[in-house]
Design a protein around this motif. Structure first.
Motif: not given
Length: 279
Positions: A256-266
């Motif tokens: 969820g949020v942890a996955w999206l947070s990682k992707r949002a930094d790219v």
């Protein structure tokens, strides 16, 4: 002339067509408005369906624009490519605005219809995957969710094996006489593009002397605008998810949020960002 005479000169739109209207024949509005099949009694579910479907339409349009831009770059037609990139930036702004109906969902509101999604997740969107492939965000593993739908899988396989939009930009730089490394030009296009220091130096040189090749500066800025808009889209997705479900497991089984947070930094087109430190 009297106001009554003026009003009589105003032509009303045609009303008698004897069948379907030309508008519906072309826009297919009746098809679109019949696609929202709710599965719960919750009134908020309709907003979730419409918003998700609208986003899918924006994804399809962006894929069209970036394919158009990529083809123009292959033909060394930079003005046509810039036209498509410019349109896509306006469309990205509209895509980002699509988050508004879902941006303030509370957990209780989302939970009211979340079970209807089952294992469904936006991560499984084939059109969004094509969009990311065009941006250079690609991996063979991203085909796995679509093995059960042969047509979608074949389209994604084809897209994965074609150069990304940024690959076409790098080949254009090469044809314009810039020293793009051969290893970058010949790289495996099915893999994600990794930042290269020599490509970074090329962009730094382009930006350091904007009068020399102003069209390439314009191209770099258009790509940077697109990258920033995509970063904002991912950030809005992250925040909407964080508000609606906190740190619970995502609907598709991700963290969820942890996955999206990682992707949002790219940030896509990485050298366009790092080169700015060298100008």
């Amino acid at each position: 002339m009297s106001s009554a005479s003026q009003q009589s000169d105003v032509l009303a739109p045609r009303l008698d067509f004897g069948g379907t209207t030309p508008y519906d024949d072309y826009i297919r509005a009746s098809v679109l408005s019949g696609l929202q099949q709710t599965r719960t009694e919750d009134p908020g579910e309709m907003a979730f369906l419409v918003t998700s479907q609208v986003m899918e339409l924006w994804f399809a349009l962006l894929v069209h624009e970036w394919q158009t831009a990529a083809a123009a770059l292959r033909d060394d037609d930079l003005p046509a490519a810039m036209d498509a990139l410019g349109r896509s930036l306006d469309e990205l702004q509209a895509l980002n605005a699509s988050w508004q109906p879902l941006a303030r969902l509370t957990p209780a509101q989302f939970n009211a219809y979340r079970p209807a999604l089952g294992d469904g997740s936006g991560f499984q969107s084939a059109m969004y995957r094509r969009l990311e492939f065009l941006l250079g965000e690609r991996s063979v593993s991203m085909l796995v969710p679509h093995t059960g739908t042969p047509e979608a899988h074949a389209e994604l396989q084809k897209a994965l094996n074609e150069p990304s939009l940024y690959d076409e930009v790098l080949h254009l730089l090469h044809r314009r006489g810039h020293p793009v490394p051969q290893a970058v030009l010949d790289r495996d296009v099915t893999r994600r593009h990794e930042a290269d220091p020599e490509v970074e130096q090329i962009w730094a040189a382009v930006y350091a002397d904007p009068e020399r090749e102003p069209d390439l500066v314009g191209l770099g800025e258009a790509l940077t605008d697109i990258a920033e808009a995509m970063w904002r889209w991912r950030g809005d997705h992250l925040m909407a998810t964080r508000r609606a479900m906190g740190s619970k497991v995502g609907t598709g089984g991700s963290s969820g949020v942890a996955w999206l947070s990682k992707r949002a930094d790219v940030l896509v087109f990485p050298e366009l960002w790092t080169a700015r430190s060298r100008v």
